[in-house]
Motif scaffolding. Structure first.
Motif, mmCIF file in Angstrom:
data_model
loop_
_atom_site.group_PDB
_atom_site.id
_atom_site.type_symbol
_atom_site.label_atom_id
_atom_site.label_comp_id
_atom_site.label_asym_id
_atom_site.label_seq_id
_atom_site.Cartn_x
_atom_site.Cartn_y
_atom_site.Cartn_z
ATOM 1 N N ILE A 6 -28.353 69.852 -78.913
ATOM 2 C CA ILE A 6 -27.528 68.879 -77.992
ATOM 3 C C ILE A 6 -28.594 68.226 -76.964
ATOM 4 O O ILE A 6 -29.302 69.299 -76.377
ATOM 5 N N PRO A 7 -28.394 67.194 -76.494
ATOM 6 C CA PRO A 7 -29.390 66.708 -75.473
ATOM 7 C C PRO A 7 -29.063 67.292 -74.041
ATOM 8 O O PRO A 7 -27.809 67.458 -73.843
ATOM 9 N N HIS A 8 -29.928 67.769 -73.389
ATOM 10 C CA HIS A 8 -29.855 68.423 -72.023
ATOM 11 C C HIS A 8 -30.441 67.276 -71.078
ATOM 12 O O HIS A 8 -31.205 66.737 -71.073
ATOM 13 N N ARG A 9 -29.746 67.462 -69.990
ATOM 14 C CA ARG A 9 -29.661 66.527 -68.879
ATOM 15 C C ARG A 9 -30.527 67.618 -67.594
ATOM 16 O O ARG A 9 -30.067 68.623 -67.621
ATOM 17 N N LEU B 138 -26.323 65.022 -61.547
ATOM 18 C CA LEU B 138 -25.648 64.453 -60.276
ATOM 19 C C LEU B 138 -25.598 62.949 -60.227
ATOM 20 O O LEU B 138 -24.487 62.417 -59.686
ATOM 21 N N ASP B 139 -26.396 62.205 -60.849
ATOM 22 C CA ASP B 139 -26.391 60.901 -60.849
ATOM 23 C C ASP B 139 -24.974 60.509 -61.543
ATOM 24 O O ASP B 139 -24.205 59.337 -61.145
ATOM 25 N N VAL B 140 -24.745 61.028 -62.682
ATOM 26 C CA VAL B 140 -23.614 60.907 -63.520
ATOM 27 C C VAL B 140 -22.430 61.169 -62.672
ATOM 28 O O VAL B 140 -21.417 60.397 -62.768
ATOM 29 N N GLN B 141 -22.507 62.220 -62.035
ATOM 30 C CA GLN B 141 -21.457 62.644 -61.202
ATOM 31 C C GLN B 141 -20.911 61.533 -60.012
ATOM 32 O O GLN B 141 -19.913 61.305 -59.690
ATOM 33 N N ARG C 59 -27.773 65.429 -53.612
ATOM 34 C CA ARG C 59 -28.847 64.811 -54.495
ATOM 35 C C ARG C 59 -29.683 64.089 -53.648
ATOM 36 O O ARG C 59 -30.654 63.469 -54.021
ATOM 37 N N ALA C 60 -29.729 64.240 -52.409
ATOM 38 C CA ALA C 60 -30.380 63.702 -51.186
ATOM 39 C C ALA C 60 -30.417 62.059 -51.347
ATOM 40 O O ALA C 60 -31.673 61.565 -51.146
#
Length: 127
Positions: free
Chosen positions: A21-24, A30-33, A101-102
């Motif tokens: 599975i691809p890992h981020r 955090l960008d997705v969230q 995420r600053a």
């Protein structure tokens, strides 16, 4: 006294074989969230008819996702107070993730939206 294990392990050792599975990275997660929270905030903001604020939110979503967001087509007959409460909560969630995420730009936008929705919820006597 102990019998050796005769079956293969069901656990995979790190670094062996291809990942299935691809890992981020944490930043990507955090960008997705953050984009998700902003997308929900955009929906409520569109429903409230706050066009200028909605455009700013949509711009940040486009920056995070790389594509412009889908926009809410119409308005429901939901109570305005409930919409402002929901928008305030969503802006608070976006602020937390943006701080983690600053991302100063989104943090400032989320704080402004929280203030605007809190002011809309304030009783008329306090204004």
């Amino acid at each position: 006294m102990y019998e050796p294990i005769r079956t293969k392990s069901v656990h995979r050792m790190t670094g062996t074989g291809r990942p299935e599975i691809p890992h981020r990275s944490r930043g990507e997660e955090l960008d997705v969230q953050l984009a998700g929270h902003l997308g929900a905030l955009l929906t409520v903001t569109d429903e409230l008819g706050l066009d200028q604020a909605a455009e700013r939110i949509a711009g940040q979503i486009a920056r995070l996702r790389g594509t412009p967001p889908a926009r809410h087509a119409g308005r429901s007959e939901q109570d305005t107070r409930a919409l402002h409460e929901r928008a305030h909560d969503l802006a608070a969630r976006a602020l937390l993730v943006a701080a983690s995420r600053a991302d100063t730009t989104v943090a400032i936008l989320a704080a402004e939206r929280m203030d605007a929705h809190a002011a809309a919820l304030a009783p008329a006597a306090a204004r």
